[in-house]
Design a protein around this motif. Structure first.
Motif: not given
Length: 218
Positions: A15-18, A21-23, A28-31
């Protein structure tokens, strides 16, 4: 209990890995989105430049050239009138003498040619009997025909040379007795004498002579 704790810890890790990855994806999308908007604004500022087109200045028309003194056109005289119907050339009459009449042929009397001289008389003649030797045939009567009392007439033809002598003999009509026929030709060769034949110039030549020998017992 250990297995359950272990499973729960692994689920937390996943869950932490997921979540991580979402963050990362959201960041990346914001940047990238911010960068794209900034780049778009810069490009629009660079490309949208107002260029004011200056109107060309209207050129003033050149001043008209100074008027030159043009001489007036020369006066052309009209051409002289042309005589369309010229006078015909004078006709010269030449007197031609009439042709001379053709010469008239006058017949000239031509004397007929002289007749050729008459030919010289021909001297040609045939052979002829010379002397009275024909009576000697009865003196030379064939002995067998005399013994058999044979009589007859034998026709003979003899060839005569330029010297008048007999050169050949042939029986033209038989007596029916061979002894008399043979005696006739033998007697002609032995006793026959002839005047030779001559040609048109009078020269002796060969000829032939036909006669009949009569054998008759007295």
């Amino acid at each position: 209990m250990a297995y359950a704790d272990q499973k729960m810890s692994s689920n937390k890790i996943v869950a932490l890995v997921i979540v991580a990855l979402i963050h990362v994806f959201v960041g990346y999308a914001l940047v990238t989105g911010l960068a794209y908007e900034a780049a778009k604004k810069v490009i629009s500022k660079v490309t949208t430049v107002d260029i004011k087109e200056e109107k060309p200045k209207e050129e003033e028309p050149p001043p008209p050239p100074p008027k030159e003194d043009v001489p007036p056109p020369p006066i052309v005289a009209p051409p002289p009138p042309i005589n369309i119907n010229p006078a015909p050339p004078p006709v010269q009459t030449v007197n031609i003498a009439p042709p001379a009449p053709p010469p008239i042929a006058v017949p000239v009397a031509v004397a007929p040619p002289a007749p050729p001289p008459p030919p010289a008389p021909s001297k040609a003649r045939g052979a002829s009997v010379k002397g009275g030797w024909t009576s000697r045939f009865n003196q030379e009567y064939p002995a067998r025909a005399l013994r058999d009392e044979k009589e007859g007439r034998v026709g003979v033809r003899v060839g005569i040379g330029p010297d008048g002598k007999v050169t050949s003999c042939s029986v033209t009509s038989s007596s029916g007795t061979p002894d008399l026929d043979q005696a006739a030709c033998a007697g002609m060769a032995r006793f026959g004498r002839f005047n030779p034949a001559v040609d048109s110039a009078g020269n002796p030549t060969s000829d032939s002579y036909s006669t009949t020998i009569v054998y008759k017992l007295s």
